[in-house]
Design a protein around this motif. Structure first.
Motif, short mmCIF file in Angstrom:
data_model
loop_
_atom_site.label_atom_id
_atom_site.label_comp_id
_atom_site.label_asym_id
_atom_site.label_seq_id
_atom_site.Cartn_x
_atom_site.Cartn_y
_atom_site.Cartn_z
N LEU A 209 0.83 -1.21 0.00
CA LEU A 209 0.00 0.00 0.00
C LEU A 209 0.86 1.26 0.00
CD1 LEU A 209 -2.58 -1.04 2.76
CD2 LEU A 209 -2.87 -1.25 0.28
N THR A 210 0.36 2.30 -0.65
CA THR A 210 1.03 3.60 -0.64
C THR A 210 0.01 4.67 -0.31
OG1 THR A 210 2.65 2.92 -2.30
CG2 THR A 210 2.33 5.28 -1.99
N GLY A 211 0.34 5.49 0.69
CA GLY A 211 -0.56 6.55 1.12
C GLY A 211 -0.31 7.85 0.39
N SER A 212 -0.88 8.93 0.92
CA SER A 212 -0.72 10.24 0.29
C SER A 212 -0.89 11.33 1.34
CB SER A 212 -1.76 10.43 -0.82
OG SER A 212 -1.76 11.77 -1.29
N ILE A 213 -0.04 12.35 1.26
CA ILE A 213 -0.16 13.48 2.17
C ILE A 213 -1.38 14.33 1.83
CG2 ILE A 213 1.31 15.00 0.79
CD1 ILE A 213 2.36 16.19 3.37
N GLY A 214 -1.85 14.22 0.60
CA GLY A 214 -3.04 14.96 0.19
C GLY A 214 -2.74 16.41 -0.16
N GLU A 215 -3.73 17.25 0.03
CA GLU A 215 -3.61 18.67 -0.30
C GLU A 215 -3.39 19.48 0.98
OE1 GLU A 215 -7.25 19.55 -2.28
OE2 GLU A 215 -6.86 18.17 -3.97
N PHE A 216 -2.28 20.19 1.04
CA PHE A 216 -1.93 20.95 2.24
C PHE A 216 -2.33 22.42 2.09
CE2 PHE A 216 1.25 23.68 4.38
CZ PHE A 216 0.89 23.41 5.69
N GLU A 217 -2.90 22.98 3.13
CA GLU A 217 -3.23 24.40 3.14
C GLU A 217 -3.20 24.95 4.56
OE1 GLU A 217 -7.29 25.57 2.29
OE2 GLU A 217 -8.00 23.53 2.65
N VAL A 218 -3.05 26.25 4.67
CA VAL A 218 -3.09 26.92 5.97
C VAL A 218 -4.37 27.75 6.02
CG1 VAL A 218 -1.96 28.53 7.53
CG2 VAL A 218 -0.58 27.01 6.09
N ILE A 219 -5.23 27.46 6.98
CA ILE A 219 -6.52 28.13 7.10
C ILE A 219 -6.43 29.27 8.10
CG2 ILE A 219 -8.96 27.83 7.68
CD1 ILE A 219 -8.67 24.88 6.93
N GLU A 220 -6.80 30.46 7.66
CA GLU A 220 -6.77 31.67 8.49
C GLU A 220 -5.42 31.88 9.15
OE1 GLU A 220 -10.00 32.36 11.12
OE2 GLU A 220 -11.52 32.24 9.55
N GLY A 221 -4.37 31.41 8.51
CA GLY A 221 -3.02 31.63 9.00
C GLY A 221 -2.66 30.87 10.26
N GLU A 222 -3.58 30.00 10.76
CA GLU A 222 -3.34 29.35 12.05
C GLU A 222 -3.61 27.84 12.05
OE1 GLU A 222 -4.53 31.90 15.61
OE2 GLU A 222 -5.79 32.74 14.01
N ILE A 223 -4.37 27.34 11.11
CA ILE A 223 -4.71 25.92 11.09
C ILE A 223 -3.96 25.23 9.95
CG2 ILE A 223 -6.55 24.21 10.80
CD1 ILE A 223 -8.52 26.29 11.85
N LEU A 224 -3.17 24.20 10.28
CA LEU A 224 -2.51 23.38 9.27
C LEU A 224 -3.50 22.29 8.87
CD1 LEU A 224 1.04 22.89 10.87
CD2 LEU A 224 0.25 24.69 9.32
N ALA A 225 -3.86 22.23 7.61
CA ALA A 225 -4.88 21.29 7.15
C ALA A 225 -4.35 20.41 6.02
CB ALA A 225 -6.12 22.05 6.68
N PHE A 226 -4.56 19.11 6.18
CA PHE A 226 -4.20 18.14 5.16
C PHE A 226 -5.50 17.51 4.65
CE2 PHE A 226 -0.86 18.51 8.27
CZ PHE A 226 0.30 18.58 7.52
N GLN A 227 -5.96 17.97 3.50
CA GLN A 227 -7.20 17.48 2.93
C GLN A 227 -6.93 16.33 1.95
OE1 GLN A 227 -9.90 18.84 4.13
NE2 GLN A 227 -9.39 20.92 4.76
N LYS A 228 -7.89 15.42 1.85
CA LYS A 228 -7.81 14.30 0.90
C LYS A 228 -6.53 13.49 1.07
CE LYS A 228 -10.57 16.80 -2.55
NZ LYS A 228 -10.64 17.31 -3.95
N ASN A 229 -6.13 13.30 2.33
CA ASN A 229 -4.94 12.47 2.57
C ASN A 229 -5.32 11.00 2.73
OD1 ASN A 229 -5.14 11.70 5.60
ND2 ASN A 229 -5.53 13.91 5.59
#
Length: 289
Positions: A209-229
């Motif tokens: 199996l191989t995973g994925s970090i997904g789509e990285f973004e910073v929300i409102e300059g304070e939240i680190l978000a990894f979407q679709k990982n």
């Protein structure tokens, strides 16, 4: 933030003490402070409402919306969201949520139910076949599998560095899987607190199996978000079932084990968790409450 005034000697006004007024003021300050402490975080910070902000420096919220758990011969798709949440303390030590609901108990349907899980007619031993038919062939066929945390929240391992780099273990979960059905009883588990299934998940490669970090973004300059990982593990092992069938567990456990292929060695089990992971500072959650 309001502060209660420091204790001072009561003053005299017109020859009379006014401790009642001071007490009333203290009560008002206490009520205001309590109200502020109980306020839920707003906007994108709302997902961190159960974060133990007074005991952790960071808050984490992970939602698995799809994927699968394969144990031995049984493949259980993830259809109901599984939520992992809590705080991170010194050294990324995991801290339980305020209400203790760190890993949600989200029952997933086992394909085929009891009839798919166990086939009584394939059992050659007469006594075991009769016990199997007594328990499993009564018309109550639906079975769910629920992944539960097996141990304290501090036994969960988190590494944001490994999540970013797609190397090593990003999330380590000690779990047990509950197979639930009125005929299986209330204590049918694969794994236990004393002998948990350890699933070391990665965004890199594990087994086939191989995973994925997904789509990285910073929300409102304070939240680190990894979407679709996608977090995966294809190398964990699983122990035999225990407690299935209540008083008939000494007969039913081996039947479940035979059908599922338990205990199951490394390479015969898989976990794929698809979803999102969000992390922010505890101070940010407080500031947005």
């Amino acid at each position: 933030m309001f502060r209660r005034p420091a204790n001072r000697p009561a003053r005299k006004v017109g020859g009379r003490l006014i401790p009642a007024a001071i007490g009333l003021a203290a009560l008002l300050f206490a009520l205001v402070g309590t109200s502020a402490a109980m306020a839920a975080p707003k906007g994108p910070f709302a997902v961190f409402s159960d974060c133990p902000v007074t005991a952790a420096s960071a808050c984490i919220y992970a939602k698995t919306g799809s994927g699968k758990i394969v144990i031995g011969k049984e493949n259980v798709p993830i259809e109901k969201a599984i939520i992992l949440q809590g705080g991170l303390g010194e050294g990324e030590k995991f801290v339980a949520t305020k209400d203790g609901n760190t890993l949600s108990k989200s029952p997933q349907k086992v394909p085929g139910g009891l009839s798919g899980l166990v086939k009584c007619t394939e059992i050659s031993n007469f006594i075991e076949r009769a016990a199997c038919q007594l328990v499993f062939e009564n018309g109550t066929t639906g079975v769910t599998a629920t992944t539960e945390l097996a141990g304290p929240a501090s036994s969960i391992g988190v590494s944001l560095e490994s999540l970013f780099s797609a190397t090593g273990t990003a999330l380590s979960l000690p779990v047990k899987v509950k197979l639930e059905n009125p005929l299986l009883g209330s204590s049918c588990y694969i794994g236990s607190n004393s002998s948990p299934i350890i699933i070391n998940l990665t965004t890199g490669t594990s087994g086939v199996l191989t995973g994925s970090i997904g789509e990285f973004e910073v929300i409102e300059g304070e939240i680190l978000a990894f979407q679709k990982n996608s977090l995966v593990n294809g190398t964990f092992s699983a122990p035999a079932a225990n407690g299935c069938g209540g008083i008939f567990s000494f007969l039913i456990d081996p039947i479940v084990d035979s059908r599922l292929g338990l205990p199951s060695a490394s390479g015969k089990n898989e976990a794929v968790l698809n979803g999102k992971i969000e992390e922010t500072a505890a101070e940010s959650v407080i500031a947005h409450s």
